[in-house]
Design an enzyme around this catalytic site. Structure first.
Site, PDB file in Angstrom:
ATOM      1  N   THR A 112      -7.387 -20.961  39.455  1.00  0.00           N
ATOM      2  CA  THR A 112      -6.803 -22.094  39.422  1.00  0.00           C
ATOM      3  C   THR A 112      -5.375 -21.923  40.032  1.00  0.00           C
ATOM      4  O   THR A 112      -4.901 -22.568  40.871  1.00  0.00           O
ATOM      5  CB  THR A 112      -6.678 -22.503  37.982  1.00  0.00           C
ATOM      6  OG1 THR A 112      -7.998 -22.696  37.704  1.00  0.00           O
ATOM      7  CG2 THR A 112      -6.005 -23.713  38.248  1.00  0.00           C
TER       8      THR A 112
ATOM      9  N   ASN B  91      -8.459 -27.094  31.277  1.00  0.00           N
ATOM     10  CA  ASN B  91      -9.378 -26.559  30.324  1.00  0.00           C
ATOM     11  C   ASN B  91     -10.265 -25.580  31.278  1.00  0.00           C
ATOM     12  O   ASN B  91     -11.161 -26.200  31.808  1.00  0.00           O
ATOM     13  CB  ASN B  91     -10.334 -27.597  29.409  1.00  0.00           C
ATOM     14  CG  ASN B  91      -9.418 -28.647  28.790  1.00  0.00           C
ATOM     15  OD1 ASN B  91      -9.006 -28.035  27.516  1.00  0.00           O
ATOM     16  ND2 ASN B  91      -9.050 -29.558  29.066  1.00  0.00           N
ATOM     17  N   GLU B  92      -9.831 -24.566  31.104  1.00  0.00           N
ATOM     18  CA  GLU B  92     -10.423 -23.150  31.977  1.00  0.00           C
ATOM     19  C   GLU B  92     -11.869 -22.930  31.390  1.00  0.00           C
ATOM     20  O   GLU B  92     -12.012 -23.156  30.083  1.00  0.00           O
ATOM     21  CB  GLU B  92      -9.507 -22.098  32.095  1.00  0.00           C
ATOM     22  CG  GLU B  92      -8.005 -22.451  32.820  1.00  0.00           C
ATOM     23  CD  GLU B  92      -8.086 -22.605  34.142  1.00  0.00           C
ATOM     24  OE1 GLU B  92      -9.223 -23.064  34.767  1.00  0.00           O
ATOM     25  OE2 GLU B  92      -7.053 -22.604  34.795  1.00  0.00           O
ATOM     26  N   PRO B  93     -12.664 -22.207  32.108  1.00  0.00           N
ATOM     27  CA  PRO B  93     -13.764 -21.780  31.628  1.00  0.00           C
ATOM     28  C   PRO B  93     -13.575 -20.759  30.271  1.00  0.00           C
ATOM     29  O   PRO B  93     -12.573 -20.129  30.297  1.00  0.00           O
ATOM     30  CB  PRO B  93     -14.285 -20.586  32.688  1.00  0.00           C
ATOM     31  CG  PRO B  93     -13.809 -21.596  33.888  1.00  0.00           C
ATOM     32  CD  PRO B  93     -12.288 -21.971  33.655  1.00  0.00           C
TER      33      PRO B  93
ATOM     34  N   ALA C 218     -12.991 -22.554  27.444  1.00  0.00           N
ATOM     35  CA  ALA C 218     -12.577 -23.688  26.578  1.00  0.00           C
ATOM     36  C   ALA C 218     -13.666 -24.087  25.631  1.00  0.00           C
ATOM     37  O   ALA C 218     -14.730 -24.295  26.303  1.00  0.00           O
ATOM     38  CB  ALA C 218     -11.795 -24.897  27.500  1.00  0.00           C
TER      39      ALA C 218
END
Length: 649
Positions: free
Chosen positions: A191, A172-174, A176
């Site tokens: 990432t 869950n990347e920035p 999300a």
């Protein structure tokens, strides 16, 4: 040993009933990742056993990456030595790259089987991971089904998490949202850069992944997040002390009623209670704490140490230091002098000089020195200026390259080298090259058809190792180290052909022990950056530490001092530095030229990480930053500095 385990830190503002809570998530800080991982493994084991007594399944949410490896290793040990059974365990992993074959060396399916599932008695039908081979048209249904399976067994009893450098949990990347479900996502560049080492380069890293969403993660009844090393320090502070924000998805965990962060001291270094503990509670004002406080105060106020006033101390929570130590100016003088005494242009000690305030002894005037370099370029990148000084000042310098570094050579670089050797042998009809040519031929044939998921053959690793060995020799020649003082240790733990290394073994330790006994050094330099507890630098240090432990009773070891340097990404904190070796502009350029000898590590190095600059650029910025910091604190101005901390055994 647990260094600190305060779940919450509160600062009373003086307004009754209105305390400021710095840490919004219970956070336990351990001295190292091994002790922390053991504590987490014990909690998981206790939960499994409790569920067994109740006749219920234990539903675990599991993570991948380097952070949980030691937890899994401890669970495996408990299974083998303490009879811990996993027959009642049902597990669901957080994520998987997409697309990804389950038997790929990069697959999280394979990771979990190798780290845990194949080593314990969990039934094969009881562990689940997102499927990286599912057709794109069926992905949405696959993700729904995955969550439904978790719900069907009663939900997650325990969710284990790591944290990315940008705050991601799972993938869950920035950006999300807190209500995000299990889905296909596009990976953030940072990432992918962090994963480049495992994949042999950024271009090989998948751009997408399937991840469990924030919402199902938060539905777990218990959550534990792990973080090791200073590279995670800033994002940990944001998650623990900062606002809840989609820019740091881990901050969503502040909303969970039963979550704990388990971190080591380096990952905790930016938390208020670690960075400025005097602002949180009373502290013991020993010399190291005073040094830390004064240097931080100077940096925060942008004032040289000798210009700090009593008011500066009082206004920033250090009035008790003044009460204990007297006037601020006296404290300033003491810390200024201590920092001044760390600076030396004579890292091997200055002959015929008073050494009472110098970081190194003057005798013996000509010392035997071993520089341990985990990879074939860490010596010149991390301490190239000091390396050159030691040689120029007449010390007997030995360089020990602990590993071959072969996995850091790109395939096209190996092919270029192979073509040169084969063409040279054919052109000049070199005799007795049958065996050599076969090695190069077999290596070339493999590389021509190599798949992204394949491990290099022994022949390819041999070729890549030769490339790095030649570059290391060129550096030593450039600095002035004779061939007889260059040692290629080729420690066996490294030679797996993959980023995942074998555990350190007796043979690794004996190799180090043998060299130390042969040289009988007065100084040992070693890499001291342990951000990744499973990384090559840490394993190489573990072997050195074990060898020294066996030899410390020897008479020659009583005269041996050990100095630790850091890598290309970070430097010691100013209050930790015990020896700072300044470099002139000419010496900086000479160090750069020494780094240039490692041609295979230039122009798109395999393990670039999340910093696109080359190693010489990173090293120069770090060294110049250290010199600038000394200058800002009010000490002499230098072009650059290399810093060291002494390890006492």
């Amino acid at each position: 040993m647990q260094a600190a385990d305060n779940a919450e830190v509160v600062l009373n503002t003086g307004s009754i009933g209105q305390p400021i809570t710095y840490e919004k998530i219970p956070t336990h800080i351990y001295a190292d990742s091994k002790a922390a991982s053991s504590a987490v493994a014990r909690e998981i084991a206790d939960l499994i056993r409790q569920k067994q007594k109740e006749g219920k399944p234990c539903v675990l949410g599991l993570a991948t990456g380097s952070s949980p490896k030691t937890v899994y290793a401890e669970l495996v040990r408990m299974h083998r030595e303490e009879g811990l059974s996993f027959k009642n365990v049902i597990s669901f992993n957080l994520d998987e790259y997409y697309p990804m074959e389950p038997d790929s060396i990069h697959s999280y399916h394979r990771f979990m089987k190798e780290q845990l599932f194949d080593l314990v008695d969990i039934p094969k039908e009881n562990y689940f991971l997102p499927d990286g081979t599912i057709p794109s048209a069926l992905l949405q249904e696959h993700c729904r089904t995955y969550e439904n399976k978790i719900n069907a067994v009663g939900g997650l009893d325990f969710q284990l998490l790591g944290i990315g450098g940008n705050g991601h949990v799972g993938f869950n990347e920035p950006g999300a949202l807190i209500n995000a479900r299990t889905r296909l996502i596009t990976l953030d560049h940072s990432t992918r850069a962090a994963a480049a080492m495992e994949f042999g380069g950024l271009v090989q890293v998948p751009r997408k992944a399937i991840t469990m969403g924030i919402a199902p993660i938060l539905s777990a009844r218990r959550i534990v997040l792990l973080a090791w090393g200073e590279r995670k320090a800033a994002v940990i502070r944001g998650a623990v002390e900062g606002p809840v924000t989609e820019r740091n998805p881990a901050s969503y965990l502040q909303a969970h009623p039963n979550v704990t962060f388990i971190i080591d001291e380096r990952a905790a270094s930016e938390l208020t209670r670690m960075k400025t503990p005097w602002a949180v509670d009373s502290v013991t004002w020993d010399n190291q704490m005073i040094k830390k406080a004064v240097t931080q105060l100077s940096q925060m106020l942008k004032k040289p140490i000798l210009k700090l006033t009593d008011k500066d101390y009082n206004d920033n929570g250090m009035s008790d230091l003044l009460a204990q130590s007297g006037a601020g100016y006296e404290i300033n003088i003491d810390i200024f002098n201590q920092l001044q005494h760390t600076i030396t242009g004579w890292p091997g000690g200055k002959p015929d000089a008073d050494d009472s305030n110098r970081p190194e002894r003057k005798l013996p005037a000509h010392k035997r020195v071993i520089i341990f370099s985990p990879h074939p370029d860490d010596d010149i990148i991390s301490m190239g200026g000091t390396f050159q000084r030691l040689v120029d000042q007449g010390h007997e310098v030995h360089v020990a390259y602990q590993t071959s570094g072969n996995i850091a050579v790109a395939d096209d670089e190996a092919l270029r080298f192979i073509d040169f050797v084969v063409d040279f042998n054919e052109r000049f009809a070199i005799e007795n090259t049958t065996i050599t040519n076969k090695i190069f031929h077999d290596a070339k044939e493999f590389l021509k058809t190599k798949k992204d998921s394949e491990v290099d053959t022994p022949e390819v690793r041999h070729v890549k190792g030769l490339i790095r060995r030649g570059e290391a020799k060129a550096t030593c020649r450039f600095v002035g180290v004779p061939n007889g003082n260059i040692h290629f240790l080729d420690m066996p733990f490294y030679e797996s052909g993959t980023v995942q290394k074998k555990p350190i073994g007796e043979e690794d330790i004996k190799i180090i022990e043998k060299l130390i006994q042969e040289v009988k050094p007065h100084q040992i330099y070693a890499a001291g950056d342990f951000a990744d507890p499973h990384g090559t630098h840490k394993v190489c240090w573990d072997a050195i530490e074990a060898a020294i432990g066996r030899l410390k009773h020897k008479n020659f070891m009583k005269d041996c001092w050990v100095w630790l340097y850091r890598g290309a990404w970070a430097e010691w904190d100013i209050h930790e530095i015990e020896m700072a070796v300044p470099m002139s502009p000419d010496q900086v350029l000479k160090k750069r030229m020494g780094i240039f000898k490692h041609q295979s590590q230039k122009d798109g190095v395999v393990f670039q990480g999340d910093d696109s600059r080359e190693f010489w650029q990173r090293a120069e910025e770090r060294n110049q930053g250290t010199a600038l910091l000394y200058d800002q604190l009010g000490l002499s101005e230098y072009e650059a500095m290399e810093a060291f901390v002494r390890w006492r055994f």
